[in-house]
Design a protein around this motif. Sequence first.
Motif, mmCIF file in Angstrom:
data_model
loop_
_atom_site.group_PDB
_atom_site.id
_atom_site.type_symbol
_atom_site.label_atom_id
_atom_site.label_comp_id
_atom_site.label_asym_id
_atom_site.label_seq_id
_atom_site.Cartn_x
_atom_site.Cartn_y
_atom_site.Cartn_z
ATOM 1 N N LEU A 13 0.808 -1.225 0.000
ATOM 2 C CA LEU A 13 0.000 0.000 0.000
ATOM 3 C C LEU A 13 0.837 1.269 0.000
ATOM 4 C CD1 LEU A 13 -2.790 -0.918 2.591
ATOM 5 C CD2 LEU A 13 -3.016 -0.804 0.103
ATOM 6 N N MET A 14 1.879 1.331 0.784
ATOM 7 C CA MET A 14 2.574 2.582 1.033
ATOM 8 C C MET A 14 3.684 2.815 0.009
ATOM 9 S SD MET A 14 0.989 3.962 3.487
ATOM 10 C CE MET A 14 -0.395 3.350 4.459
ATOM 11 N N LYS A 15 3.361 3.597 -1.007
ATOM 12 C CA LYS A 15 4.328 3.914 -2.067
ATOM 13 C C LYS A 15 4.828 5.353 -1.964
ATOM 14 C CE LYS A 15 3.717 -0.167 -3.892
ATOM 15 N NZ LYS A 15 4.728 -1.222 -3.675
ATOM 16 N N ARG A 16 3.946 6.276 -1.633
ATOM 17 C CA ARG A 16 4.318 7.698 -1.543
ATOM 18 C C ARG A 16 4.312 8.130 -0.087
ATOM 19 N NH1 ARG A 16 6.829 9.723 -5.531
ATOM 20 N NH2 ARG A 16 5.842 11.782 -5.407
ATOM 21 N N GLY A 17 5.212 9.079 0.254
ATOM 22 C CA GLY A 17 5.343 9.475 1.641
ATOM 23 C C GLY A 17 6.092 8.410 2.421
ATOM 24 N N ARG A 18 6.016 8.480 3.745
ATOM 25 C CA ARG A 18 6.698 7.477 4.554
ATOM 26 C C ARG A 18 5.877 7.169 5.804
ATOM 27 N NH1 ARG A 18 11.641 8.971 4.336
ATOM 28 N NH2 ARG A 18 12.317 7.227 3.038
ATOM 29 N N LEU A 19 5.726 5.872 6.063
ATOM 30 C CA LEU A 19 5.092 5.401 7.290
ATOM 31 C C LEU A 19 6.108 4.564 8.051
ATOM 32 C CD1 LEU A 19 2.520 5.111 9.047
ATOM 33 C CD2 LEU A 19 2.027 3.007 7.767
ATOM 34 N N ARG A 20 6.433 4.985 9.267
ATOM 35 C CA ARG A 20 7.359 4.249 10.137
ATOM 36 C C ARG A 20 6.541 3.546 11.217
ATOM 37 N NH1 ARG A 20 9.158 8.032 12.777
ATOM 38 N NH2 ARG A 20 8.177 9.792 11.681
ATOM 39 N N VAL A 21 6.627 2.232 11.267
ATOM 40 C CA VAL A 21 5.786 1.451 12.177
ATOM 41 C C VAL A 21 6.648 0.721 13.200
ATOM 42 C CG1 VAL A 21 4.056 -0.384 12.368
ATOM 43 C CG2 VAL A 21 4.073 1.122 10.358
ATOM 44 N N THR A 22 6.304 0.912 14.480
ATOM 45 C CA THR A 22 6.888 0.122 15.555
ATOM 46 C C THR A 22 5.883 -0.953 15.943
ATOM 47 O OG1 THR A 22 8.153 2.011 16.379
ATOM 48 C CG2 THR A 22 7.835 0.152 17.890
ATOM 49 N N PHE A 23 6.260 -2.213 15.735
ATOM 50 C CA PHE A 23 5.360 -3.337 15.960
ATOM 51 C C PHE A 23 5.348 -3.732 17.441
ATOM 52 C CE2 PHE A 23 6.346 -3.545 11.469
ATOM 53 C CZ PHE A 23 5.102 -3.827 10.913
#
Length: 412
Positions: A13-23
Motif C-alpha cells: 500500500l505505502m508507495k508515496r510518503g513514509r510510514l514508520r511502524v513500531t510493531f
Amino acid sequence: MWIMALDRLLAHLMKRGRLRVTFPDGSTRSYGDGQGGPDVGLTLDDPSLPRKIVLSPDMAVGEGYMDGRLTIEDDDLYGFLSLAISNIAAQGQPWFRRPLEGLKSLMQRIDQFNPVARAQANVAHHYDLSGELYDLFLDADRQYSCAYFRSPDMTLEDAQEAKKHHIAGKLLIEPGMRVLDVGCGWGGMGLTLARDYGAHVTGVTLSREQHAMANARAEAAGLSDKVTFKLMDYRHVTGQFDRIVSVGMFEHVGQPHYNAYFDTIHRLLAPKGVALIHTIGRAGPPGATSPWITKYIFPGGYCPAMSETLAAIERNNLVTADVEVWRMHYAQTLRHWHDRFMANIDKVRALYDDRFCRMWRYYLIASELTFRLNDQVVFQFQLSPDQRAVPLTRDYLYHPTDTDMGHRQVAE
C-alpha cells in the motif's frame, strides 16, 4: 505470522510518503519512498493489532486509535490518514485481501437492511446524542450537511445559508406551496422555506431530539402555522406535496430500500411537482461502507454511486431534470466542523470522555480526507414526474428574475 502479513500489506500500500511502524515486538520498519506525502510514525501497542489490521484495516485502526492501543507520533492524525487514504486509493487492495473485501460487500446488504424499527434505532445512535455536542461544532442553524462555498473564504454560516437558498432555487417554490422535508433534521431547511419563501412545510424525522427542537424553533419563530415537524418514517407519510426536499437523509436509507424510497417520492409528489435529493455519493462504482463507520458513527448508512441511484429513480417513473455534483465543498465543511470541535474539545470531554473525543476527531478527519483524496462527492438530483416541470436551462438559478427574488421577501 501476522506481523509478516501486515508487513506485506503495508509494503503493497505505502508507495508515496513514509510510514514508520513500531510493531508490538519492538521491531521498527519503514514503508514508502519518502516523497510526495507525509512522514508519519505509528506505534502498535497491542499484540493483537497486526492480525486485526490485516483482517479489517478500517475497523482495527479506528478502534486502535480510539482505545489508545495505536498511537501516532505527535498525534498527527491528519498526516496519518492523509498518507493512508491517498495510498490506498492509488494502490487498491493486495490480492490476499480481495476475498475479505468481497465478503464485506456481500455483508453490506444485511448492514443496510433498515425496516422502520431498525431505522429509528440507527438514527438515535447518532442524532440523539447530547444536543449540546452539536452546538459545539455546527453553525447556529444546525445544518448537519454539506455547505455551499460560493467562494473559499465564506464563513460556515454564510455557506450553509447559501446551500439552503441554492436548494430552494432548484425547488422553484412559490408562496403557499405544500413542501415535504424528508429527514428534516433540527428544522433549519423547513423554517427557511416557510419564512423566506412562503411555503407550508411538513418535516419528518426519526430523531426524538431533532423533532422536539425543530418544533420548539418553529414556535419561537412564530411559524407554527406554516411548519409542522412530525416524528415518523418517510414511508408512512400520506397526502400530496408540490415540492419534496431531502438533504443528507438518503445516505441512511440503505441500498435495499432505494425502490421504496423513490416510490414514496413519486407517490407523494404532485403531477407537476419537483423534488430535490441532496446526498453524499461516490464518484466511482458501487462499493461498501467502512465497517468502523457502520459500527460507531452511522449504522445502516451507505453513500451511493450515481449509477445505483439513477437506476432506482428510473424504475420509479421519475424524470431526472438535473444532476449537480459538488466537489470539495464537504471537505471544506468538515474542516470547519473539525476546527470548531477541537476549539471546544474540553467541553466535549466534559460531556463524554477521552475515547469519545478521539472517536469523533477520527470521524471528522477521515471524512474530510475521503472527500479530498478518494473521490467522494455530493449529488443533487432534481426530479419530477413531468419533464416540463422545471426550466430548460439553469439560468433561473444564477440570473434570478425579480419575481424569484421576491419569494425571499414574502414573509416580510
